[in-house]
Scaffold this active site. Structure first.
Site, PDB file in Angstrom:
ATOM      1  N   ASP A  91      12.588   7.719  -8.342  1.00 40.80           N
ATOM      2  CA  ASP A  91      11.568   6.813  -8.886  1.00 40.80           C
ATOM      3  C   ASP A  91      10.151   7.232  -8.495  1.00 40.80           C
ATOM      4  O   ASP A  91       9.182   6.647  -8.989  1.00 40.80           O
ATOM      5  CB  ASP A  91      11.778   5.377  -8.367  1.00 40.80           C
ATOM      6  CG  ASP A  91      12.877   4.641  -9.130  1.00 40.80           C
ATOM      7  OD1 ASP A  91      13.276   5.130 -10.208  1.00 40.80           O
ATOM      8  OD2 ASP A  91      13.317   3.588  -8.634  1.00 40.80           O
ATOM      9  N   LYS A 134       7.102  -1.940  -9.122  1.00 42.00           N
ATOM     10  CA  LYS A 134       7.410  -1.712 -10.551  1.00 42.00           C
ATOM     11  C   LYS A 134       8.461  -2.709 -11.018  1.00 42.00           C
ATOM     12  O   LYS A 134       9.281  -3.213 -10.235  1.00 42.00           O
ATOM     13  CB  LYS A 134       7.887  -0.281 -10.811  1.00 42.00           C
ATOM     14  CG  LYS A 134       9.276   0.085 -10.261  1.00 42.00           C
ATOM     15  CD  LYS A 134      10.428  -0.163 -11.206  1.00 42.00           C
ATOM     16  CE  LYS A 134      11.742   0.114 -10.512  1.00 42.00           C
ATOM     17  NZ  LYS A 134      12.902  -0.531 -10.691  1.00 42.00           N
TER      18      LYS A 134
HETATM   19  P1  ATP Z   1      14.606   0.694  -6.122  1.00 41.58           P
HETATM   20  O1  ATP Z   1      13.978  -0.282  -7.054  1.00 41.58           O
HETATM   21  O2  ATP Z   1      14.021   2.094  -6.225  1.00 41.58           O
HETATM   22  O3  ATP Z   1      16.099   0.651  -6.124  1.00 41.58           O
HETATM   23  P2  ATP Z   1      14.470  -0.991  -3.858  1.00 41.58           P
HETATM   24  O4  ATP Z   1      13.441  -2.029  -4.133  1.00 41.58           O
HETATM   25  O5  ATP Z   1      15.881  -1.402  -4.135  1.00 41.58           O
HETATM   26  O6  ATP Z   1      14.127   0.301  -4.663  1.00 41.58           O
HETATM   27  P3  ATP Z   1      13.191  -0.151  -1.445  1.00 41.58           P
HETATM   28  O7  ATP Z   1      12.623  -1.402  -0.915  1.00 41.58           O
HETATM   29  O8  ATP Z   1      12.279   0.804  -2.110  1.00 41.58           O
HETATM   30  O9  ATP Z   1      14.435  -0.534  -2.376  1.00 41.58           O
HETATM   31  O10 ATP Z   1      13.904   0.699  -0.277  1.00 41.58           O
HETATM   32  C1  ATP Z   1      15.113   0.389   0.224  1.00 41.58           C
HETATM   33  C2  ATP Z   1      15.592   1.295   1.370  1.00 41.58           C
HETATM   34  O11 ATP Z   1      14.673   2.339   1.732  1.00 41.58           O
HETATM   35  C3  ATP Z   1      15.789   0.455   2.574  1.00 41.58           C
HETATM   36  O12 ATP Z   1      17.056   0.805   3.087  1.00 41.58           O
HETATM   37  C4  ATP Z   1      14.694   0.860   3.540  1.00 41.58           C
HETATM   38  O13 ATP Z   1      15.111   0.809   4.878  1.00 41.58           O
HETATM   39  C5  ATP Z   1      14.360   2.285   3.128  1.00 41.58           C
HETATM   40  N1  ATP Z   1      12.928   2.600   3.276  1.00 41.58           N
HETATM   41  C6  ATP Z   1      12.393   3.708   3.812  1.00 41.58           C
HETATM   42  N2  ATP Z   1      11.049   3.685   3.736  1.00 41.58           N
HETATM   43  C7  ATP Z   1      10.702   2.535   3.132  1.00 41.58           C
HETATM   44  C8  ATP Z   1       9.467   1.957   2.779  1.00 41.58           C
HETATM   45  N3  ATP Z   1       8.302   2.555   3.020  1.00 41.58           N
HETATM   46  N4  ATP Z   1       9.497   0.768   2.159  1.00 41.58           N
HETATM   47  C9  ATP Z   1      10.683   0.156   1.882  1.00 41.58           C
HETATM   48  N5  ATP Z   1      11.874   0.664   2.203  1.00 41.58           N
HETATM   49  C10 ATP Z   1      11.902   1.851   2.833  1.00 41.58           C
END
Ligand code: ATP
Length: 286
Positions: free
Chosen positions: A138, A11
């Site tokens: 989210d 997203k």
């Molecule tokens: P957001 O935009 O919601 O802030 P993000 O892009 O910053 O998300 P993600 O990549 O969704 O972050 O996830 C980050 C954290 O979640 C990491 O610390 C990761 O280890 C943990 N995590 C657990 N499961 C997953 C998964 N399936 N994919 C990605 N990260 C995961």
């Protein structure tokens, strides 16, 4: 053995506003969200037995019950009493991790959607979204996808008329940002500007892509540490020089994206940004 493949789209935030801190300690958010065709792929397979196992192409991700995909499966079983025997999840990550693109939340949402179909549970998207809320703020948006307004902690989702079909270039700089740290910075200073969310909603209603692109705005950019803000600005400028109609950061970053009206324009933007940032992707809005 029953199995199915599901896609988990990343997203983007067309707008991101933080309205203030609530008595419960959470922040009141107002965000316009958009799914794009950069996706993780999950294969869900049920076999006799019990428990959940997960394998992923990213060695540094948790491959056990801490993975958001596994947490979602567990929550679904708890909420519905569904017995899926042993669940194998094969997760192919393409969406960069910790990038502001809700990759983990989208994986969780894909598991909810996928198991709903695989097991014939016939839960509505709204019911799945409520289960997803227990996994992360989210996740309800990721269950519904498309173009939507997310309020509250992000869990109160109102679907919107789809963004007119367009293309996006996404560039993820090589640093990570700490979400708690950015919220702390935001609490300790007065924001100079907020997005024109009402104007964004009107532009979407009118199918006005230029109006949408002109209103891209994320309050977290203002509170980034200086060096990082400069890097984000550099990538935004490159997107605009490359022909983007508008550019912004997504979520708490660091991913920067530009919106383009045609594939050809986006391809030109991609060629210009790619030498500046190794993790650059071309995607379509969904
Ligand atoms: P957001 O935009 O919601 O802030 P993000 O892009 O910053 O998300 P993600 O990549 O969704 O972050 O996830 C980050 C954290 O979640 C990491 O610390 C990761 O280890 C943990 N995590 C657990 N499961 C997953 C998964 N399936 N994919 C990605 N990260 C995961």
């Amino acid at each position: 053995m029953p199995s199915m493949t599901v896609q988990a789209p990343a997203k983007l935030n067309l707008t991101l506003d933080v309205l203030g801190r609530r008595p419960d300690g959470y922040h009141e958010m107002k965000m316009v969200m958009q799914s794009v065709s950069l996706t993780d792929t999950l294969i869900l397979e049920t076999v006799p037995g019990e428990g959940i196992s997960l394998s992923t192409n990213l060695g540094f991700l948790p491959a056990d019950d801490r993975n958001l995909a596994a947490i979602a499966a567990k929550k679904l079983a708890e909420a519905t009493g569904a017995d899926f025997g042993h669940l194998n999840i094969t997760l192919k990550k393409r969406v960069p991790v910790c990038a502001g693109m809700a990759g983990g939340s989208s994986d969780a949402a894909a598991v909810l959607r996928g198991l709903n179909e695989l097991l014939g549970l016939e839960l509505t998207p709204e019911a799945l979204a409520r289960i997803g809320e227990g996994v992360g703020s989210d996740v309800p948006y990721c269950v519904l996808g498309g173009t939507a307004l997310a309020e509250g902690r992000g869990e109160a989702v109102t679907p919107l008329l789809s963004l007119p079909n367009c293309w996006t270039v996404l560039a993820k700089p090589g640093f990570s940002v700490s979400t708690p740290e950015l919220f702390r910075r935001l609490d300790s200073q007065r924001l100079r500007c907020h997005p024109d969310t009402a104007g964004m909603l009107s532009a979407l209603e009118a199918g006005d892509l230029t109006g949408v692109a002109r209103r891209l705005f994320n309050v977290f950019e203002e509170v980034l540490p200086v060096r990082r803000r400069e890097r984000v600005e550099e990538l935004k400028q490159a997107m605009l020089h490359g022909g983007a109609l508008g550019a912004s950061m997504s979520g708490t970053g660091p991913t920067v994206f530009g919106l383009f009206d045609t594939r050809e324009a986006a391809r030109r933007g991609y060629e210009l940004v790619k030498p500046l940032c190794r993790d650059t992707f071309l995607a379509q809005t969904l």
